[in-house]
Design an enzyme around this catalytic site. Sequence first.
Site: not given
Length: 314
Positions: A217, A161, A1-2, A91, A61, A193-194
């Site tokens: 997220r 992901h 999450m840049e 990414c 990373q 993911g999710e």
Amino acid sequence: MEGLVDAPIRETLTAVGGIDRCVTEFIRVTQGMLPPRIFYKYAPELHNGCETRVGVPVAVQLLGSDPVQMGRHGAKAVELGATQVDINFGCPAKTVNKHKGGCVLMREPELMQQITEAVRAAVPAHVPVTAKMRLGYDDRSMGVACGQALEAAGASEIVVHARSKVDGYKPPAYWEDVARVREAVDAHVIVNGEIWTVADYWRCREVSGCDDVMIGRGLIARPDLARRIRASQRNESVPDMTWPEVVRLVEGYAVALQDRLEDRFVTGRIKQWLNYLRGGYGEAQRLWPEARKIRDVAPMLACLKQPVPVTEAA
């Protein structure tokens, strides 16, 4: 999450509890050798045994497509104190992919293998070399081939992901396709993911067959999600973090950022976080129309601390 999950937010969230490990934003590797200050910018934890203040390990990373340069930068990261080197093959950003970085490399599993082999050869044997990828670029058909390439190259752990680049971040996540990668390799596979709730965590584990998950997220939207997951693993429960508690986290984050950035950039980072918090807190959703217009830090924090009327259910 840049641009959001930087060192200050890693400090903030690991202090809440439940997080086993973190990873830095990617350090972009191109042609020249980056100076140590760039490594320290993205991973100030290098000054602290590559751990946050509460003792949570942080992986450094790297992102790039030149095997030689990636190997050199992996070695430099370890020289500066990295205890894990992670490679970003996941990414989906257009700018990154245009310059042959991130997920676009999943079109070329042979190159992914060469990059990972170069880093593995350059890094001492006791330091894990790991990787993050998606299920593919144009579609979700490349997950198994790319996972096998990474394993053959010496990656000890692969985060997957559960979408392709084309899928972006649109629901659903294809956890069942991560299960196919897990079944095809002996390397440890972590699903991503999710995962927004404790229920999502358990369902993700069931579908993917993975014992471990990476949360991005979802943890930004609910800062106590990892802590609540940890409690659920022990068949315990902990109270949900309240909005005033979240605001105190944001305040601490803002103070830490002010040592690194100009105020206008600090406000921008707070807005980024608040935008995610809208998914976890009704208060954030109701404050968003006013907060998004604010440019200075003090008024922004005052806005977040104001009483928020409760919306009654219809």
